[in-house]
Design an enzyme around this catalytic site. Structure first.
Site, PDB file in Angstrom:
ATOM      1  N   TYR A 168       0.634  -1.151  -0.330  1.00  0.00           N
ATOM      2  CA  TYR A 168      -0.384  -0.015  -0.215  1.00  0.00           C
ATOM      3  C   TYR A 168       0.289   1.511   0.201  1.00  0.00           C
ATOM      4  CZ  TYR A 168      -4.327  -2.377   0.565  1.00  0.00           C
ATOM      5  OH  TYR A 168      -5.469  -3.121   0.130  1.00  0.00           O
TER       6      TYR A 168
ATOM      7  N   GLN B  73     -15.061   2.668  -6.257  1.00  0.00           N
ATOM      8  CA  GLN B  73     -14.805   0.879  -5.645  1.00  0.00           C
ATOM      9  C   GLN B  73     -12.892   1.844  -5.363  1.00  0.00           C
ATOM     10  OE1 GLN B  73     -16.295  -3.134  -7.075  1.00  0.00           O
ATOM     11  NE2 GLN B  73     -16.769  -0.935  -9.093  1.00  0.00           N
ATOM     12  N   ASN B  74     -12.378   2.500  -6.360  1.00  0.00           N
ATOM     13  CA  ASN B  74     -11.378   2.859  -5.830  1.00  0.00           C
ATOM     14  C   ASN B  74     -10.718   3.734  -5.078  1.00  0.00           C
ATOM     15  OD1 ASN B  74     -11.540   2.065  -9.183  1.00  0.00           O
ATOM     16  ND2 ASN B  74     -11.722   3.855  -9.535  1.00  0.00           N
TER      17      ASN B  74
ATOM     18  N   ASP C 273      -7.831   5.482  -5.102  1.00  0.00           N
ATOM     19  CA  ASP C 273      -7.191   6.534  -5.661  1.00  0.00           C
ATOM     20  C   ASP C 273      -7.771   7.627  -5.532  1.00  0.00           C
ATOM     21  OD1 ASP C 273      -8.008   7.406  -8.034  1.00  0.00           O
ATOM     22  OD2 ASP C 273      -7.843   5.231  -8.915  1.00  0.00           O
TER      23      ASP C 273
ATOM     24  N   HIS D  50     -14.657   1.610  -0.986  1.00  0.00           N
ATOM     25  CA  HIS D  50     -13.467   0.500  -0.062  1.00  0.00           C
ATOM     26  C   HIS D  50     -12.246   2.065   0.925  1.00  0.00           C
ATOM     27  CE1 HIS D  50     -15.538  -2.363  -3.504  1.00  0.00           C
ATOM     28  NE2 HIS D  50     -16.028  -2.784  -2.390  1.00  0.00           N
TER      29      HIS D  50
ATOM     30  N   CYS E  87      -5.942   4.298  12.766  1.00  0.00           N
ATOM     31  CA  CYS E  87      -5.666   3.491  13.562  1.00  0.00           C
ATOM     32  C   CYS E  87      -6.281   2.452  14.204  1.00  0.00           C
ATOM     33  CB  CYS E  87      -5.354   5.401  14.893  1.00  0.00           C
ATOM     34  SG  CYS E  87      -5.293   4.218  16.327  1.00  0.00           S
TER      35      CYS E  87
ATOM     36  N   CYS F  45       0.079   6.740  14.574  1.00  0.00           N
ATOM     37  CA  CYS F  45      -1.812   7.860  14.789  1.00  0.00           C
ATOM     38  C   CYS F  45      -0.896   8.998  16.068  1.00  0.00           C
ATOM     39  CB  CYS F  45      -2.413   7.368  15.164  1.00  0.00           C
ATOM     40  SG  CYS F  45      -2.513   6.899  17.240  1.00  0.00           S
TER      41      CYS F  45
ATOM     42  N   SER G 182     -15.471  -5.063 -12.925  1.00  0.00           N
ATOM     43  CA  SER G 182     -15.731  -6.193 -13.720  1.00  0.00           C
ATOM     44  C   SER G 182     -16.834  -6.994 -13.467  1.00  0.00           C
ATOM     45  CB  SER G 182     -14.494  -7.211 -13.146  1.00  0.00           C
ATOM     46  OG  SER G 182     -14.413  -6.754 -11.903  1.00  0.00           O
TER      47      SER G 182
ATOM     48  N   ALA H 105     -13.361   4.367 -21.215  1.00  0.00           N
ATOM     49  CA  ALA H 105     -13.460   5.053 -21.031  1.00  0.00           C
ATOM     50  C   ALA H 105     -13.234   6.344 -21.030  1.00  0.00           C
ATOM     51  CB  ALA H 105     -13.475   4.619 -19.018  1.00  0.00           C
TER      52      ALA H 105
HETATM   53  P1  NAD Z   1     -11.335  -4.868 -11.624  1.00  0.00           P
HETATM   54  O1  NAD Z   1      -9.648  -4.565 -11.867  1.00  0.00           O
HETATM   55  O2  NAD Z   1     -12.033  -6.109 -10.749  1.00  0.00           O
HETATM   56  O3  NAD Z   1     -12.353  -5.204 -13.218  1.00  0.00           O
HETATM   57  C1  NAD Z   1     -11.632  -4.027 -14.211  1.00  0.00           C
HETATM   58  C2  NAD Z   1     -12.914  -3.496 -14.999  1.00  0.00           C
HETATM   59  O4  NAD Z   1     -12.812  -2.361 -15.558  1.00  0.00           O
HETATM   60  C3  NAD Z   1     -12.739  -4.839 -15.801  1.00  0.00           C
HETATM   61  O5  NAD Z   1     -13.832  -5.033 -16.438  1.00  0.00           O
HETATM   62  C4  NAD Z   1     -12.359  -4.135 -17.405  1.00  0.00           C
HETATM   63  O6  NAD Z   1     -12.809  -4.718 -18.554  1.00  0.00           O
HETATM   64  C5  NAD Z   1     -12.708  -3.202 -17.031  1.00  0.00           C
HETATM   65  N1  NAD Z   1     -11.387  -1.527 -18.053  1.00  0.00           N
HETATM   66  C6  NAD Z   1     -10.589  -2.037 -17.915  1.00  0.00           C
HETATM   67  N2  NAD Z   1      -9.853  -0.746 -18.621  1.00  0.00           N
HETATM   68  C7  NAD Z   1     -11.073   0.499 -18.440  1.00  0.00           C
HETATM   69  C8  NAD Z   1     -10.861   1.552 -19.432  1.00  0.00           C
HETATM   70  N3  NAD Z   1     -10.010   2.524 -20.234  1.00  0.00           N
HETATM   71  N4  NAD Z   1     -12.393   1.663 -19.684  1.00  0.00           N
HETATM   72  C9  NAD Z   1     -13.531   0.861 -18.983  1.00  0.00           C
HETATM   73  N5  NAD Z   1     -12.968  -0.056 -18.498  1.00  0.00           N
HETATM   74  C10 NAD Z   1     -12.387  -0.461 -18.386  1.00  0.00           C
HETATM   75  O7  NAD Z   1     -11.794  -3.746 -10.731  1.00  0.00           O
HETATM   76  P2  NAD Z   1     -13.513  -3.330 -10.119  1.00  0.00           P
HETATM   77  O8  NAD Z   1     -14.395  -4.139 -10.003  1.00  0.00           O
HETATM   78  O9  NAD Z   1     -13.349  -2.170  -9.595  1.00  0.00           O
HETATM   79  O10 NAD Z   1     -12.728  -3.851  -8.487  1.00  0.00           O
HETATM   80  C11 NAD Z   1     -11.413  -4.514  -7.832  1.00  0.00           C
HETATM   81  C12 NAD Z   1     -11.550  -3.922  -7.234  1.00  0.00           C
HETATM   82  O11 NAD Z   1     -10.151  -3.510  -6.069  1.00  0.00           O
HETATM   83  C13 NAD Z   1     -12.148  -2.910  -6.479  1.00  0.00           C
HETATM   84  O12 NAD Z   1     -12.366  -3.615  -5.171  1.00  0.00           O
HETATM   85  C14 NAD Z   1     -10.922  -1.320  -6.202  1.00  0.00           C
HETATM   86  O13 NAD Z   1     -10.932  -1.648  -4.246  1.00  0.00           O
HETATM   87  C15 NAD Z   1      -9.514  -2.420  -5.668  1.00  0.00           C
HETATM   88  N6  NAD Z   1      -8.869  -1.913  -7.220  1.00  0.00           N
HETATM   89  C16 NAD Z   1      -9.154  -0.617  -7.170  1.00  0.00           C
HETATM   90  C17 NAD Z   1      -7.901   0.267  -8.038  1.00  0.00           C
HETATM   91  C18 NAD Z   1      -7.960   2.069  -7.611  1.00  0.00           C
HETATM   92  O14 NAD Z   1      -7.830   2.222  -7.090  1.00  0.00           O
HETATM   93  N7  NAD Z   1      -7.358   2.714  -9.206  1.00  0.00           N
HETATM   94  C19 NAD Z   1      -6.852  -0.128  -8.289  1.00  0.00           C
HETATM   95  C20 NAD Z   1      -6.960  -2.129  -8.586  1.00  0.00           C
HETATM   96  C21 NAD Z   1      -7.629  -2.301  -7.854  1.00  0.00           C
END
Ligand code: NAD
Length: 243
Positions: free
Chosen positions: A64, A98-99, A101, A116, A124, A146, A188, A230
């Site tokens: 992380y 869900q990101n 970042d 998430h 902490c 902390c 996904s 996207a």
């Molecule tokens: P995932 O990685 O399971 O799925 C990503 C999806 O995005 C795929 O279906 C793929 O086809 C699609 N994809 C890839 N590139 C793309 C683009 N340029 N435009 C549109 N779609 C595109 O992601 P998820 O469903 O978010 O689950 C993963 C888990 O892991 C999440 O819970 C998250 O917390 C964590 N995670 C977060 C990050 C981040 O914060 N950026 C990165 C990786 C994993």
């Protein structure tokens, strides 16, 4: 692709967006499912579970800390920016991500629900209080303590690991149950409860739209599907929806 003709009324509607790792892929942040179930070369169970933190905190912390340092090197892309434009121009807008970042915020979005957790903050282990820790000294390899306890305690990543309860669920369900449009971008459809929000939106009568690179696990739940990157297709879709 289905033509979004019925979008003419979006500016006066309530819109909820759920984003996943795919929206940050074009910024250079690795997704999870696209790499054979590995996240930056790590099995998810080795770095993203409470058991992993108990068994090998150094590995989890380093994973992380690397992701946190990476935030300084990446920029929001056209998809993040398109969403901030949508937020500005529709009546009610909620962004659930869900990101972990911070690219939505840096792309101009406000009030983002990070279900998430977030990389910018740490938590902490004892009090569970979050604190923003992004100064240079906060991004090294050593564990951090902390600022909230009299006897400072170790901080953990402020991330919802697999097996833990997602954040902001009450606000998220309220927004999804009451929206007119529910739009999923770059996810996904494997990680629950996020993947099940489309079913709630459907049962509450919302129009459901997906923008994803490939067809996800829950594709059949959507009224309208746009396959592609996207950053390439979302700016045009947002323009269409707002005109
Ligand atoms: P995932 O990685 O399971 O799925 C990503 C999806 O995005 C795929 O279906 C793929 O086809 C699609 N994809 C890839 N590139 C793309 C683009 N340029 N435009 C549109 N779609 C595109 O992601 P998820 O469903 O978010 O689950 C993963 C888990 O892991 C999440 O819970 C998250 O917390 C964590 N995670 C977060 C990050 C981040 O914060 N950026 C990165 C990786 C994993």
């Amino acid at each position: 692709m289905i033509s979004p003709n019925h979008m003419a009324s979006m500016p006066v509607s309530s819109v909820v967006v759920l984003s996943g790792a795919g929206i940050s892929a074009e910024s250079g942040v690795g997704t999870f499912r696209d790499n054979g179930g590995l996240w930056e070369n790590h099995r998810i169970e080795d770095v993203a579970t409470p058991t992993a933190w108990q068994k090998n905190p150094e590995l989890v912390w380093n994973f992380y800390q690397t992701r946190r340092r990476q935030l300084l090197e990446v920029e929001p892309n056209l998809a993040h920016i398109a969403l901030s434009k949508l937020e500005d121009d529709v009546k009610e807008f909620t962004l659930i991500t869900q990101n972990v970042d911070d690219l939505h915020e840096r792309g101009g979005s406000t009030n983002v629900f990070h279900m998430h957790g977030r990389l910018r903050t740490l938590r902490c282990e004892i009090s569970q209080k979050h604190e923003e820790r992004m100064k240079k000294d906060d991004l090294g390899d050593d564990f951090l303590l902390c600022n909230c306890c009299v006897e400072p305690n170790r901080l953990r990543p402020d991330i919802v690991w697999f097996g833990e309860m997602p954040m902001h669920l009450e606000e998220i369900y309220e927004a999804v149950e009451n929206c007119d449009y529910f739009i999923v971008i770059g996810s996904s459809g494997h990680v629950y409860p996020a993947a099940g929000l489309v079913n709630i939106a459907n049962s509450c009568g919302a129009k459901t739209i997906l923008v994803n690179f490939d067809s996800p696990a829950n594709a059949s739940e959507f009224d309208e599907i746009h396959l592609g990157k996207a950053g390439k297709i979302l700016p045009n879709l947002v323009n269409d929806w707002l005109n």
